[in-house]
Design a protein around this motif. Structure first.
Motif, PDB file in Angstrom:
ATOM      1  N   GLY A 121       6.840  33.350  15.944  1.00 46.20           N
ATOM      2  CA  GLY A 121       7.661  32.245  15.485  1.00 46.20           C
ATOM      3  C   GLY A 121       8.965  32.751  14.910  1.00 46.20           C
ATOM      4  O   GLY A 121       9.451  33.832  15.260  1.00 46.20           O
ATOM      5  N   GLU A 122       9.537  31.998  14.008  1.00 49.31           N
ATOM      6  CA  GLU A 122      10.770  32.428  13.359  1.00 49.31           C
ATOM      7  C   GLU A 122      10.451  33.486  12.318  1.00 49.31           C
ATOM      8  O   GLU A 122       9.563  33.302  11.477  1.00 49.31           O
ATOM      9  N   VAL A 123      11.156  34.595  12.371  1.00 45.53           N
ATOM     10  CA  VAL A 123      10.910  35.671  11.408  1.00 45.53           C
ATOM     11  C   VAL A 123      11.445  35.261  10.042  1.00 45.53           C
ATOM     12  O   VAL A 123      12.597  34.835   9.899  1.00 45.53           O
ATOM     13  N   VAL A 124      10.572  35.411   9.047  1.00 40.53           N
ATOM     14  CA  VAL A 124      10.920  35.036   7.676  1.00 40.53           C
ATOM     15  C   VAL A 124      11.241  36.272   6.838  1.00 40.53           C
ATOM     16  O   VAL A 124      12.164  36.261   6.026  1.00 40.53           O
ATOM     17  N   HIS A 125      10.475  37.353   7.064  1.00 41.15           N
ATOM     18  CA  HIS A 125      10.657  38.530   6.222  1.00 41.15           C
ATOM     19  C   HIS A 125      10.159  39.780   6.931  1.00 41.15           C
ATOM     20  O   HIS A 125       9.190  39.739   7.704  1.00 41.15           O
ATOM     21  N   LEU A 126      10.854  40.902   6.666  1.00 41.50           N
ATOM     22  CA  LEU A 126      10.413  42.213   7.135  1.00 41.50           C
ATOM     23  C   LEU A 126      10.239  43.120   5.920  1.00 41.50           C
ATOM     24  O   LEU A 126      11.057  43.093   4.992  1.00 41.50           O
ATOM     25  N   ASP A 127       9.176  43.910   5.939  1.00 46.56           N
ATOM     26  CA  ASP A 127       8.931  44.883   4.889  1.00 46.56           C
ATOM     27  C   ASP A 127       8.768  46.241   5.562  1.00 46.56           C
ATOM     28  O   ASP A 127       7.853  46.433   6.373  1.00 46.56           O
ATOM     29  N   LEU A 128       9.675  47.172   5.261  1.00 47.93           N
ATOM     30  CA  LEU A 128       9.691  48.462   5.943  1.00 47.93           C
ATOM     31  C   LEU A 128       9.601  49.595   4.928  1.00 47.93           C
ATOM     32  O   LEU A 128      10.326  49.593   3.918  1.00 47.93           O
ATOM     33  N   GLU A 129       8.728  50.564   5.188  1.00 51.36           N
ATOM     34  CA  GLU A 129       8.576  51.721   4.320  1.00 51.36           C
ATOM     35  C   GLU A 129       8.526  52.996   5.157  1.00 51.36           C
ATOM     36  O   GLU A 129       7.921  53.022   6.227  1.00 51.36           O
ATOM     37  N   PHE A 130       9.178  54.026   4.661  1.00 43.93           N
ATOM     38  CA  PHE A 130       9.153  55.343   5.287  1.00 43.93           C
ATOM     39  C   PHE A 130       8.920  56.343   4.159  1.00 43.93           C
ATOM     40  O   PHE A 130       9.773  56.542   3.300  1.00 43.93           O
ATOM     41  N   ARG A 131       7.742  56.957   4.163  1.00 43.33           N
ATOM     42  CA  ARG A 131       7.374  57.916   3.131  1.00 43.33           C
ATOM     43  C   ARG A 131       7.151  59.283   3.776  1.00 43.33           C
ATOM     44  O   ARG A 131       6.480  59.389   4.797  1.00 43.33           O
TER      45      ARG A 131
END
Length: 359
Positions: free
Chosen positions: A158-168
């Motif tokens: 559907g419509e993207v509401v939020h992205l959460d991205l992590e690089f450790r």
């Protein structure tokens, strides 16, 4: 394997292999490995600044005929058709500018330059000259990331509401460093944001195109004083080890978190929340293996595992894959880094204080 992309210079030589110089002996090794997988890539030179011995070791390993302490002379000699720059960010502009002026195909590691102004100059020169150009945002070449991109393009969440991205990652965990240049703004252009965050900023733009900008940012230096691994002394550290940035494109939000001091923990994780479902991608930054989990109230649940992936950006570049990242993409990602720096990441707080002995 894919044939290398055609240039005017290559065509004039009757379609012979694309003669290349790789500049840099640190991450340059990864570039050499990628290029060795591509039919048509003929690496003739390895450029180095100080460590000739290591350059010769790489030349022997990858079958490269020559090493040089003067990459600019090689660029200007007419002996190569392409330049791959994998040296520290502060050196990028001089090599890329010379390569563009010589009409060569140009490839840069990230970030494109040590600062946004330099990146802008490089893009303008490359576009005016009309040369083939690319930035090695290798996660775009990963099969799992491409599956996620296709999923979003089809609108399955559907419509993207939020992205959460992590690089450790933990390549700078602890009080020593093998790369003193990484800890100075002048030479590195950024800390964890420049090392790692630029990849995630590119992913935000690639997965969900739009006019993204930074809205809030924090950063920290975990080791304000480090010991140089080569015994050369104490390194005073300016650049961020940990950073978090909030982004918005007007209709969706995103959070980007990076750490280069996560002891024993290496992962890339992206969660995309849409109006019809959620997708979570977790990847190993070392071997490219990944898991993609999709949850939706409207369809079957899906868990897909992907094996190791070399994430070879050159294979896509040489095949003229439209998903490959250009200098313009590198500049756009660096614009978000610059936005984060202006919001506070350029003056990171200190988590661990005290003398080197206490560290």
């Amino acid at each position: 394997m894919p044939r290398c992309w055609t240039t005017q210079r290559e065509s004039a030589r009757g379609g012979l292999d694309l003669r290349t110089i790789v500049i840099g002996t640190g991450f340059g090794r990864q570039h050499l490995s990628w290029l060795s997988e591509c039919t048509g890539a003929d690496v003739r030179y390895i450029g180095f600044s100080r460590d000739e011995g290591h350059a010769r070791e790489l030349a022997a390993e990858f079958g490269v005929a020559e090493v040089t302490a003067d990459p600019l002379a090689v660029i200007e000699s007419g002996e190569v058709d392409a330049v791959a720059v994998a040296s520290p960010p502060a050196t990028h502009e001089q090599y890329l500018t010379a390569a563009v002026a010589a009409g060569l195909t140009v490839v840069s590691d990230k970030p494109l330059a040590a600062d946004l102004a330099g990146a802008g100059r490089i893009v303008a020169l490359a576009e005016a000259a009309g040369v083939a150009n690319a930035v090695t945002f290798q996660w775009r070449a990963n099969t799992a990331f491409r599956r996620l991109k296709a999923l979003l393009t089809r609108g399955e969440l559907g419509e993207v509401v939020h992205l959460d991205l992590e690089f450790r990652h933990d390549f700078l965990a602890g009080p020593t460093t093998a790369w003193p240049w990484r800890h100075r703004w002048e030479t590195a252009g950024g800390g964890a944001l420049g090392d790692m965050g630029v990849h995630l900023f590119d992913q935000v733009r690639w997965l969900v195109p739009g006019d993204w900008s930074a809205t809030a940012a924090t950063a920290s230096v975990v080791w304000p004083l480090r010991q140089a691994a080569d015994g050369s002394g104490v390194v005073e550290c300016e650049t961020d080890d940990v950073a978090e940035v909030l982004l918005s494109n007007g209709t969706a939000g995103a959070r980007v978190f990076v750490s280069r001091v996560s002891s024993g923990y290496r992962t890339v994780r992206i969660q995309v929340s849409g109006t019809r479902g959620v997708a979570v991608l977790t990847a190993d930054p070392d071997d490219g293996s990944a898991t993609l989990v999709i949850r939706s109230a409207e369809s079957d649940q899906l868990d897909v595992r992907f094996g190791p992936d070399t994430m070879n950006p050159y294979a896509a570049l040489f095949a003229q894959d439209p998903e490959s990242a250009s200098f313009a993409d590198g500049h756009a990602a660096q614009l978000l880094v610059d936005g984060a720096l202006r919001l506070g990441c350029a003056t990171p707080s200190v988590i661990l204080t005290g003398s080197l002995n206490r560290i």
